[in-house]
Design an enzyme around this catalytic site. Structure first.
Site, PDB file in Angstrom:
ATOM      1  N   SER A   1      -5.625   9.412   4.021  1.00  0.00           N
ATOM      2  CA  SER A   1      -4.629   8.359   3.826  1.00  0.00           C
ATOM      3  C   SER A   1      -3.762   8.602   2.599  1.00  0.00           C
ATOM      4  O   SER A   1      -3.242   7.663   2.007  1.00  0.00           O
ATOM      5  CB  SER A   1      -5.321   6.997   3.730  1.00  0.00           C
ATOM      6  OG  SER A   1      -6.461   7.071   2.902  1.00  0.00           O
TER       7      SER A   1
ATOM      8  N   ASP B   1      -8.015   0.301  -2.444  1.00  0.00           N
ATOM      9  CA  ASP B   1      -8.703   1.486  -2.976  1.00  0.00           C
ATOM     10  C   ASP B   1      -8.189   1.976  -4.322  1.00  0.00           C
ATOM     11  O   ASP B   1      -8.796   2.873  -4.916  1.00  0.00           O
ATOM     12  CB  ASP B   1      -8.640   2.670  -1.996  1.00  0.00           C
ATOM     13  CG  ASP B   1      -9.359   2.406  -0.692  1.00  0.00           C
ATOM     14  OD1 ASP B   1     -10.007   1.355  -0.578  1.00  0.00           O
ATOM     15  OD2 ASP B   1      -9.253   3.232   0.221  1.00  0.00           O
TER      16      ASP B   1
ATOM     17  N   ARG C   1      -1.306   7.877  -3.812  1.00  0.00           N
ATOM     18  CA  ARG C   1      -2.175   6.932  -3.105  1.00  0.00           C
ATOM     19  C   ARG C   1      -3.476   7.559  -2.624  1.00  0.00           C
ATOM     20  O   ARG C   1      -3.511   8.698  -2.177  1.00  0.00           O
ATOM     21  CB  ARG C   1      -1.411   6.351  -1.909  1.00  0.00           C
ATOM     22  CG  ARG C   1      -2.116   5.194  -1.231  1.00  0.00           C
ATOM     23  CD  ARG C   1      -1.281   4.662  -0.096  1.00  0.00           C
ATOM     24  NE  ARG C   1      -1.330   5.536   1.084  1.00  0.00           N
ATOM     25  CZ  ARG C   1      -0.511   5.410   2.129  1.00  0.00           C
ATOM     26  NH1 ARG C   1       0.428   4.488   2.122  1.00  0.00           N
ATOM     27  NH2 ARG C   1      -0.634   6.216   3.168  1.00  0.00           N
ATOM     28  N   ASP C   2      -4.546   6.761  -2.701  1.00  0.00           N
ATOM     29  CA  ASP C   2      -5.876   7.194  -2.253  1.00  0.00           C
ATOM     30  C   ASP C   2      -6.253   8.558  -2.838  1.00  0.00           C
ATOM     31  O   ASP C   2      -6.462   9.530  -2.117  1.00  0.00           O
ATOM     32  CB  ASP C   2      -5.944   7.221  -0.726  1.00  0.00           C
ATOM     33  CG  ASP C   2      -6.575   5.947  -0.168  1.00  0.00           C
ATOM     34  OD1 ASP C   2      -6.694   4.971  -0.937  1.00  0.00           O
ATOM     35  OD2 ASP C   2      -6.943   5.923   1.004  1.00  0.00           O
TER      36      ASP C   2
ATOM     37  N   TYR D   1       0.826  -1.212   0.000  1.00  0.00           N
ATOM     38  CA  TYR D   1       0.000   0.000   0.000  1.00  0.00           C
ATOM     39  C   TYR D   1       0.860   1.262   0.000  1.00  0.00           C
ATOM     40  O   TYR D   1       1.046   1.892   1.019  1.00  0.00           O
ATOM     41  CB  TYR D   1      -0.907  -0.044   1.244  1.00  0.00           C
ATOM     42  CG  TYR D   1      -1.901   1.081   1.392  1.00  0.00           C
ATOM     43  CD1 TYR D   1      -2.850   1.339   0.418  1.00  0.00           C
ATOM     44  CD2 TYR D   1      -1.916   1.860   2.542  1.00  0.00           C
ATOM     45  CE1 TYR D   1      -3.778   2.360   0.572  1.00  0.00           C
ATOM     46  CE2 TYR D   1      -2.846   2.879   2.719  1.00  0.00           C
ATOM     47  CZ  TYR D   1      -3.776   3.119   1.721  1.00  0.00           C
ATOM     48  OH  TYR D   1      -4.692   4.128   1.896  1.00  0.00           O
TER      49      TYR D   1
ATOM     50  N   ASP E   1      -8.735   5.537  11.200  1.00  0.00           N
ATOM     51  CA  ASP E   1      -8.892   5.706   9.755  1.00  0.00           C
ATOM     52  C   ASP E   1      -8.500   7.116   9.317  1.00  0.00           C
ATOM     53  O   ASP E   1      -8.203   7.333   8.138  1.00  0.00           O
ATOM     54  CB  ASP E   1     -10.349   5.466   9.343  1.00  0.00           C
ATOM     55  CG  ASP E   1     -10.785   4.032   9.557  1.00  0.00           C
ATOM     56  OD1 ASP E   1      -9.992   3.126   9.258  1.00  0.00           O
ATOM     57  OD2 ASP E   1     -11.920   3.821  10.023  1.00  0.00           O
TER      58      ASP E   1
END
Length: 387
Positions: A121, A160, A114-115, A109, A342
């Site tokens: 995140s 994701d 990312r995201d 990840y 989260d």
């Protein structure tokens, strides 16, 4: 939304590895047959980092009954998130106590950009840093896996990422990240295609790619990247509900009475595994799944299906097992380490995401990946089955 704490501390040596419990070395090389369900033979390993977090949480609990229950969580298998280049260092301690009958779960990840649809995140790599992702992130992980051929590993590939390309393609951040996502995931699949590894590519959940209009394009996106990687034989299928809240087989479903429910026939994760699995098979992608049940014990908590951040009132769900009662579902796993945040509820924080400030989100909550003691105790109290 996901786990990404301690990168800087690990890199500088300021964070000590948890105390190691040594396991006897395994004597022969592992070869996993990804055409079969490896979870019928292997147990998800209770990794040392989550064990350490839980043990510290136990020390902070004063109620004797709750303390006893909390201690049992340390023995539950869960996936370890290698979510930064620095956090690859967690690997060595994680295999120190890995017995031969267990499989170590790792989350890959750290994609560039990312995201792309969530602030909480966002990763360390810019969308243009695909070369760094390959050489400084994937390649070192490959080296560690090759150096430990006598151990079994299960990998969740880039939560994701590909789902965002299907449903958030209109966002500029996702447009920017598209080529890096597809190239990066393909490189990861091809490079991590090792005999002692089985891989599951993240596919969101039933409330994401389960919409009738998303099933076919979602399956085709995963299949395209898989084929671009050369259709690696160690890819077993897909991962669903990672860090999510959806019930496995609740009927008629948590959001079945919503006005738009008629557009989504995947009202629980079992139905999603069935329908998305069928779409994947048609598209030419392996269609077995693992499902995250780590925090999905309580339903009816979210105002909307897409509310993903620190859901208030949640509880630990079914423990990891290879017995799911459904052939396409290889295993129930704990993908998200319960107790790790989260995302922050601090509206002034750089990585604040509005989803973490919604009425159904637990407050206060720290940055993504940081430990939230109160949230952990809530998950414990609401666990089903109870500890």
């Amino acid at each position: 939304m996901k786990a990404d704490i301690a990168a800087v501390l690990l890199a500088t040596g300021a964070l000590a590895a948890p105390s190691e419990r040594r396991a006897a070395p395994c004597s022969s090389a592992v070869t996993l047959d990804a055409s079969t369900n490896v979870w019928s033979k292997y147990k998800l390993h209770p990794n040392s980092f989550y064990r350490s977090e839980v043990n510290k949480a136990v020390e902070a609990i004063t109620d004797s009954s709750l303390k006893t229950s909390a201690a049992k969580v340390a023995d539950v298998g869960s996936f370890l998130w290698l979510d930064t280049i620095a956090n690859i260092a967690k690997f060595d301690a994680a295999i120190a106590d890995l017995p031969c009958e267990n499989i170590l779960g790792l989350v890959i990840y750290d994609l560039p950009g990312r995201d792309c649809a969530a602030k909480a995140s966002n990763g360390e790599l810019a969308y243009s840093e695909i070369s760094k992702y390959k050489t400084e992130y994937i390649d070192p992980i490959v080296a560690k896996l090759k150096a430990n051929p006598n151990y079994a590993f299960a990998l969740i590939i880039e939560p994701d990422s590909l789902p965002n390309l299907v449903t958030n393609a209109d966002l500029q951040t996702c447009k920017d990240s598209k080529s890096a996502y597809e190239e990066g995931v393909a490189y990861a699949l091809k490079s991590l295609n090792l005999p002692n590894v089985v891989m599951y590519v993240d596919a969101g959940h039933g409330g994401w790619l389960g919409w009738d209009a998303n099933l076919k394009p979602g399956a085709e996106e995963l299949a395209k990247v898989y084929k671009n990687a050369g259709s690696p034989k160690q890819v077993r299928g897909f991962a669903t509900n990672i860090a999510g809240w959806n019930a496995w087989d609740l009927s008629p479903g948590e959001f079945s009475s919503a006005s738009d429910a008629k557009y989504n026939s995947c009202q629980n994760e079992r139905t999603y595994v069935e329908k998305f699995g069928a779409a994947l098979k048609t598209a030419g992608f392996p269609n077995h799944a693992i499902v995250d049940t780590g925090r999905n014990a309580v339903t009816g908590l979210r105002e909307e299906w897409g509310n993903w951040c620190n859901v208030n009132g949640a509880g630990f769900g079914v423990r990891p097992t290879g017995s799911t009662g459904y052939e396409l579902a290889d295993a129930f796993v704990w993908g998200k380490p319960g107790g790790e945040s989260d995302g922050t509820s601090d509206e002034g924080a750089t990585r604040y995401d509005s989803f973490c400030g919604k009425p159904d989100a637990f407050k206060p909550s720290p940055e993504a990946g940081e430990w939230n003691q109160a949230y952990f105790e809530m998950l414990l109290k609401n666990a089903e089955p109870a500890f």
